[in-house]
Design an enzyme around this catalytic site. Structure first.
Site, mmCIF file in Angstrom:
data_model
loop_
_atom_site.group_PDB
_atom_site.id
_atom_site.type_symbol
_atom_site.label_atom_id
_atom_site.label_comp_id
_atom_site.label_asym_id
_atom_site.label_seq_id
_atom_site.Cartn_x
_atom_site.Cartn_y
_atom_site.Cartn_z
ATOM 1 N N ASP A 88 0.860 -1.179 0.000
ATOM 2 C CA ASP A 88 0.000 0.000 0.000
ATOM 3 C C ASP A 88 0.896 1.229 0.000
ATOM 4 O O ASP A 88 1.696 1.422 0.918
ATOM 5 C CB ASP A 88 -0.908 -0.004 1.228
ATOM 6 N N GLU A 106 -1.704 -1.698 -5.525
ATOM 7 C CA GLU A 106 -3.017 -1.156 -5.842
ATOM 8 C C GLU A 106 -2.871 -0.173 -6.995
ATOM 9 O O GLU A 106 -2.010 0.712 -6.956
ATOM 10 C CB GLU A 106 -3.601 -0.441 -4.624
ATOM 11 N N ASP A 123 -2.838 1.474 6.952
ATOM 12 C CA ASP A 123 -1.984 1.064 5.831
ATOM 13 C C ASP A 123 -1.713 -0.438 5.854
ATOM 14 O O ASP A 123 -1.709 -1.094 4.805
ATOM 15 C CB ASP A 123 -0.658 1.834 5.869
#
Length: 376
Positions: free
Chosen positions: A185, A269, A351
């Site tokens: 992330d 992502e 996170d």
């Protein structure tokens, strides 16, 4: 497998004069193609094809008295400049880029060569120029396919040597261990958090030196345009930006190399960075982090090592989902870094929870693509 190596060049004064003319010819062909296409559309409503209608004019121009000077330079690089103009318009019409701008002699200069090119122990050779002294810091293996010569705004010369090594890219791994899959992330304060709860701090190369940047920028704005002192101030400012860029590149190469070595698959992502840059409060921090460049490095390093790079969908709610019970918490805001799941009561670090959810979603995509994931 194609592999590019960037080397530093040290041309003589005579070679600098030739390269200046080469860059100018490339710039002229690009700008002329853009100008002609624009003029014909505005005056006559005709959309010229740059490749079919404008590119053949190159050979005619070389035979004329006005543009005979173009024949002194590599014809392939001039044709490539015309193709770049065509690609710029295609990107504009596909809404991938803004309207093509004219190239300036004050910016970065480049010239592409793919015929009559060679590399020696301490030199490179491009068409119509004597061998240029180079620092070959890495063994160049395979057949040289092309050389792109560039000059940065500081005034230093470089060459990007593209070689075909003859090796085949390794086949991607089919059977993976779950423990060797990393979900990551990306963030601003912390550059990234992975699914093993490891955090990598963001170096913030540009943000930490804003005071120096302002000082150098003001020095440029105070100088008279076209003066020698302004050129010196611009060179100092360009050198500062190059130093920051090199630090950022070094950091990202080290992090991406270590991450690829430690895992069999990397699951990031997908980010819509252009949309995120519209937020003026954090746009500089986002640009300084350069997540897009980091993902590019991860992707090609994974491909070269036979590892997997599997980005998940942008709109997957990784931060709002509890990794234990998969409850979606709609009340989460950007300012909240920790939150308690109202369904199962687990305290989630934002996170780290996002990295775990990204990993789980990536495993789903891997299985759907036919890969086997072992629980080890």
């Amino acid at each position: 497998m194609l592999q590019a190596t960037k080397v530093r060049l040290y041309p003589t004064n005579e070679q600098k004069e030739f390269l200046s003319g080469q860059f100018g010819a490339v710039r002229f062909c690009f700008n002329r193609s853009v100008a002609l296409k624009k003029r014909f559309y505005e005056k006559k409503g005709i959309s010229l094809s740059i490749i079919k209608e404008l590119k053949p004019l190159l050979s005619i121009a070389k035979k004329s008295r006005k543009y005979a000077w173009l024949a002194q330079y590599d014809s392939i690089s001039l044709q490539e400049a015309v193709r770049h103009a065509d690609k710029a318009f295609k990107n504009f019409f596909a809404k991938r880029a803004k309207y093509p701008k004219f190239k300036s002699k004050n910016g970065k200069q480049s010239s592409y060569h793919c015929t009559s090119v060679s590399v020696g122990g301490n030199w490179i050779k491009v068409p119509k120029c004597n061998p240029i002294k180079a620092v070959i810091h890495r063994l160049i293996l395979g057949v040289v396919r092309s050389i792109t010569v560039t000059k940065d705004r500081v005034g230093d010369y470089y060459a990007s040597v593209l070689c075909e090594t003859g090796e085949k890219e390794p086949e991607p791994i089919k059977v993976l261990k779950e423990s060797a899959i990393k979900g990551i992330d990306a963030g601003i304060k912390v550059f990234l958090t992975d699914s093993d709860n490891q955090e990598i701090e963001n170096p913030k190369g540009l943000t930490r030196h804003l005071k120096a940047l302002r000082k150098l920028s003001k020095a440029v704005s105070r100088k008279q345009k076209g003066s020698h002192r302004r050129k010196k101030a611009v060179a100092k400012l360009s050198k500062f930006h190059r130093k920051v860029s090199r630090k950022r590149e070094d950091f990202q190469h080290k992090v991406s190399k270590r991450m690829v070595d430690e895992s069999q698959a990397v699951i990031p992502e997908s980010l819509r960075i252009k949309n995120m840059l519209r937020n003026k409060r954090i746009s500089r921090l986002i640009a300084d982090a350069a997540w897009g460049n980091f993902y590019i490095k991860l992707a090609y390093k994974c491909r070269k090592a036979g590892k997997l790079f599997v980005p998940i969908d942008t709109f997957y709610p990784s931060s709002k989902t509890c990794p234990r019970c998969l409850h979606k918490f709609e009340g989460l805001t950007l300012a909240r870094r920790r939150w308690i799941c109202p369904h199962c009561g687990q305290l989630n670090q934002r996170d780290y929870a996002a990295a775990l959810n990204i990993k789980r979603q990536g495993i789903v995509q891997l299985k759907a693509a036919g890969h086997t994931v072992l629980r080890q």
